[in-house]
Design an enzyme around this catalytic site. Structure first.
Site, PDB file in Angstrom:
ATOM      1  N   SER A  57      77.871  44.270  92.660  1.00 19.13           N
ATOM      2  CA  SER A  57      77.961  44.738  94.049  1.00 19.13           C
ATOM      3  C   SER A  57      76.611  44.940  94.733  1.00 19.13           C
ATOM      4  CB  SER A  57      78.763  46.034  94.116  1.00 19.13           C
ATOM      5  OG  SER A  57      80.137  45.766  93.972  1.00 19.13           O
ATOM      6  N   LYS A  60      76.092  43.129  97.919  1.00 20.09           N
ATOM      7  CA  LYS A  60      76.482  43.681  99.219  1.00 20.09           C
ATOM      8  C   LYS A  60      75.265  44.167 100.014  1.00 20.09           C
ATOM      9  CE  LYS A  60      81.158  45.146  97.902  1.00 20.09           C
ATOM     10  NZ  LYS A  60      81.164  44.953  96.439  1.00 20.09           N
ATOM     11  N   SER A 117      81.864  50.600  98.051  1.00 22.77           N
ATOM     12  CA  SER A 117      81.637  49.231  97.587  1.00 22.77           C
ATOM     13  C   SER A 117      82.886  48.378  97.741  1.00 22.77           C
ATOM     14  CB  SER A 117      81.179  49.231  96.125  1.00 22.77           C
ATOM     15  OG  SER A 117      80.544  48.023  95.798  1.00 22.77           O
TER      16      SER A 117
END
Length: 403
Positions: A57, A60, A117
């Site tokens: 993640s 991101k 997330s």
């Protein structure tokens, strides 16, 4: 029971990565880390900061960078409604449990990515900005190169494991963390949020180190089975602004404890020549975060940019012997035998789109040795790009290069 050394495990992971299969869980190998003085770019200490690993993640962070950039230039509005596709709604948790046909605002999607997330929110944003996850992944990779992230390759906005492995390094993630703070100081404050309200529900964050370690003001956690436990942290300690990165820890607790120790250590001192894993600060190079040149390279023009490497995670290109011609690169296996097999397998497909090319296997070594499979003999970039487009329609990764 067979026991493998850490070195053996790293070798196996590197081979798997080069073959394009799922990367071994990073928890089976030592983690990578780096701590940087965010104001000067000076590396204060590191261990394997240039080793490629899956970002999970942490990807991101680049999705958010591009979103902040689009908000700044007016391509997006905070209250703009984005449609939720079936693909986005089907993403695994963590997620906001969006449903196909619904809409979500840019603001809620950004908060969802930062605080919980949310993979569905990241996918909505990527599809909305670039038309598809793949298109947005290419856009992410292009911007990463412009910022100076030399060894990072993204394929989707969420960081979820994909058929083509996403790659980054601790060093590159530090570059991205510094770029977010430098280029979007107001939006960067969003990373310090502990919760947000979405559809009458309070969603709490899980960046636990930010809650327990004084001075930490973000940035992002990440985990998949492939990556292990990752973390990028921004902190102000004793007047020094630090960005730390830990990749591939064996648990969330291990990751957080490692980061806490690193921030404490480098918040109080500049380096430790006595530790063989950490060179003294004065001998470490400074990381330069390049400015993203939006005026000359609009994000909309980057989606189909042939300069984005598709086959080997962004490793430096090594020219084939003939420097006067163009070539296409179709892969970079970790062994000569693998390169020869790939070359033989693809020869017929290449002959159909561009007969008479010279087959070249170009060995190169950066962190790991690879053998790049190329077919050379194009007279100009246009013909090489045309051949690549035709091969990509056959699901063959292809990169045009000038030798």
């Amino acid at each position: 029971m067979l026991k493998l050394s850490g070195r053996s495990l790293r070798f196996i992971a590197s081979v798997m990565l080069g073959l394009g299969v799922l990367y071994a869980p990073a928890a089976t190998a030592n983690s990578s880390w780096v701590v940087v003085d965010a104001d000067s770019g000076q590396i204060l200490g590191h261990d394997d900061a240039h080793m490629q690993r899956a970002p999970a993640s942490l990807a991101k962070m680049m999705t958010l960078y591009l979103a902040f950039e689009a908000l700044k230039t007016g391509r997006l509005k905070w209250d703009e409604a984005m449609p939720v596709s079936k693909n986005a709604a089907a993403k695994v948790r963590m997620k906001l449990y969006l449903k196909p046909g619904e809409t979500i605002t840019v603001r809620d999607a950004i908060n969802g990515m930062i605080i919980v997330s949310a993979n569905d929110a990241a996918t909505v944003l990527g599809e909305y900005m670039a038309g598809s996850e793949t298109g947005f992944g290419r856009l992410m990779t292009a911007r990463a190169r412009q910022l100076g992230m030399k060894s990072t390759f993204f394929v989707n906005p969420s960081g979820l494991t994909a058929k083509m492995t996403q790659l980054t390094t601790a060093r590159d993630m530090a570059v991205l963390g510094m770029a977010l703070r430098r280029d979007f100081p107001q939006e960067f404050a969003l990373f310090s949020q502990r919760s947000f309200t979405f559809r009458n529900r309070v969603w709490n964050g899980h960046n636990n180190l930010m809650y327990r370690y004084q001075g930490v003001d973000g940035i992002k956690t990440g985990y998949t089975n492939v990556s292990g436990y990752n973390l990028v942290s921004s902190a102000v300690i004793n007047g020094k602004h630090l960005v730390g990165v830990v990749l591939g820890a064996g648990s969330a607790r291990e990751r957080d404890d490692r980061m806490a120790k690193l921030l404490t250590r480098y918040g109080e001192e500049s380096g430790d020549a006595g530790n063989e894993l950490v060179a003294a600060a004065k001998s470490q190079p400074a990381i330069e975060v390049a400015a993203a040149t939006s005026k000359t390279d609009p994000v909309a023009d980057l989606i189909d940019d042939p300069r984005i490497e598709q086959g080997d995670g962004g490793a430096e290109i090594v020219s084939a012997p003939d420097r006067r011609i163009w070539a296409i690169q179709l892969g970079a296996p970790p062994t000569l035998a693998g390169a020869e097999r790939l070359q033989a397998k693809l020869r017929a497909a290449v002959n159909k789109v561009a007969p008479g090319l010279k087959a070249v296997i170009s060995p190169a070594e950066k962190r790991r040795k690879v053998y790049r499979v190329r077919f050379a003999g194009f007279k100009d970039s246009a013909s090489a790009e045309t051949a690549c487009k035709q091969l990509k329609r056959q699901k063959i990764d292809c990169l045009p290069i000038q030798n």
